[in-house]
Design a protein around this motif. Structure first.
Motif, short mmCIF file in Angstrom:
data_model
loop_
_atom_site.label_atom_id
_atom_site.label_comp_id
_atom_site.label_asym_id
_atom_site.label_seq_id
_atom_site.Cartn_x
_atom_site.Cartn_y
_atom_site.Cartn_z
N ILE A 65 0.84 -1.21 0.00
CA ILE A 65 0.00 0.00 0.00
C ILE A 65 0.87 1.26 0.00
CG2 ILE A 65 -2.03 -1.07 1.02
CD1 ILE A 65 -1.21 0.07 3.72
N GLY A 66 2.12 1.08 -0.43
CA GLY A 66 2.97 2.23 -0.69
C GLY A 66 3.73 2.78 0.51
N LEU A 67 3.80 2.03 1.61
CA LEU A 67 4.53 2.51 2.79
C LEU A 67 5.93 1.91 2.82
CD1 LEU A 67 1.76 2.33 5.53
CD2 LEU A 67 2.38 4.23 4.03
N VAL A 76 -5.27 -3.55 7.90
CA VAL A 76 -6.56 -3.02 7.47
C VAL A 76 -6.79 -1.63 8.07
CG1 VAL A 76 -9.06 -3.34 7.63
CG2 VAL A 76 -7.59 -5.29 7.11
N GLY A 77 -6.40 -1.45 9.33
CA GLY A 77 -6.55 -0.14 9.95
C GLY A 77 -5.74 0.93 9.23
N TYR A 80 -6.50 5.45 2.72
CA TYR A 80 -7.20 4.83 1.60
C TYR A 80 -6.91 5.51 0.26
CZ TYR A 80 -10.86 2.85 -1.29
OH TYR A 80 -11.53 2.22 -2.31
N GLU A 81 -6.84 6.84 0.24
CA GLU A 81 -6.65 7.55 -1.03
C GLU A 81 -5.35 7.17 -1.71
OE1 GLU A 81 -7.16 11.73 -0.76
OE2 GLU A 81 -9.26 11.62 -0.12
N SER A 82 -4.31 6.90 -0.93
CA SER A 82 -3.04 6.48 -1.52
C SER A 82 -2.90 4.96 -1.52
CB SER A 82 -1.86 7.10 -0.75
OG SER A 82 -1.89 6.71 0.62
#
Length: 318
Positions: free
Chosen positions: A185-187, A286-287, A293-295
């Motif tokens: 998720i891009g982290l 999930v949290g 969410y946008e990224s």
């Protein structure tokens, strides 16, 4: 009843929450989870009380504090201390929870603790016992998970500059699982199972970073040391452990407790404990995905597409 017991026991339901309610008391299902989680870290006399209430909640619910003390060969004060450690202000509250747990078990909604796998068990029974144990581990972990601590850990992860995750052995696999989820998720995240690399990376952390230690026992030195370094460098630290009073927690800003597995000859505790750890990892992921969410959504979609493209290319290869 001694004065010491009266002082502790007399609190009754009045300390259960604002206005003397019981909303803060563990539910019957949570009681079973807390017994399994906390018993290994109790004194031997408190363990006898905890084991008694876990093995026979209906029978213990019918006993006075004196009766349970006599049954377990302990003192009234020990019974009350055990009740308080399990989350109840007095023995009366524990008896009510035991009665509720017994009713649930009798109705089939809260099965009794599973038996160990025997060397001569038929394979169908092995499957049934393992499936039940996995379900119980997940239920116990969910019941005992502090959602306030979880939300704080999620907030820290969502805003982190980078995240380091430490774990060795079976916990190292869980650390890798969390890392790959965050990456998708891009982290920026990395898992460390090598203790030297873990410490040298922890030295580079600072405020705004997050360090997570995954250790069921809570006493794995190769995991505690990098978390200590990260803690002292100002990073936000999280411990995922089955022992809420273990050494790793002294360097944790947030503690996420997993169910304590019952180890047997044919099933090491690491196998069952990993189930609870993976549930916590999924909750964290999930949290964080919700908060970012946008990224996170386009990053996750891009990773799916990249993997799908790779699979298509492999199928086309001669």
């Amino acid at each position: 009843m001694t004065n010491e017991v009266k002082e502790i026991f007399g609190g009754g339901r009045g300390t259960g929450g604002p206005g003397g309610g019981t909303s803060a008391l563990p539910a019957p299902a949570a009681l079973a989870a807390k017994v399994r989680t906390l018993a290994p870290s109790m004194t031997r006399s408190m363990q006898r009380v905890a084991e008694a209430v876990a093995d026979d909640p209906a029978g213990c619910a019918a006993l006075t504090v004196t009766g349970l003390a006599e049954l377990t060969g302990t003192s009234e004060a020990t019974v009350v201390r055990t009740a308080r450690l399990l989350g109840y202000p007095g023995y009366r509250d524990l008896r009510l929870a035991l009665a509720g747990l017994a009713a649930q078990q009798q109705s089939g909604r809260a099965p009794a603790i599973t038996t160990d796998i025997a060397v001569d068990d038929p394979i169908a029974e092995v499957v049934a016992k393992l499936a039940y144990d996995e379900q119980q581990t997940l239920a116990d972990t969910a019941a005992g998970l502090d959602t306030v601590q979880l939300a704080a850990a999620v907030a820290a992860l969502a805003g982190a500059r980078r995240t380091d995750v430490y774990g060795v052995g079976a916990s190292g696999l869980v650390a890798q699982d969390l890392t790959q989820k965050l990456l998708r998720i891009g982290l920026l995240a990395q898992a460390h199972s090598d203790p030297h690399l873990a410490v040298t990376n922890a030295v580079q952390l600072r405020a705004g970073d997050v360090a997570i230690a995954v250790t069921h026992s809570g006493s794995t030195g190769d995991v505690i040391e990098p978390l200590r370094v990260a803690f002292e460098r100002g990073a936000t630290t999280v411990a995922v452990t089955g022992r809420p009073d273990s050494p790793v927690t002294q360097y944790a800003d947030h503690i996420l407790t997993t169910s304590t597995a019952r180890e047997s000859e044919l099933r090491p505790a690491a196998m069952s404990s990993r189930t609870g750890q993976l549930l916590v990892v999924d909750c964290l992921f999930v949290g964080v995905a919700q908060r970012t969410y946008e990224s996170a959504a386009p990053a996750l979609a891009a990773s799916y597409e990249a993997l799908a493209h790779r699979h298509r290319a492999v199928r086309r290869a001669p």
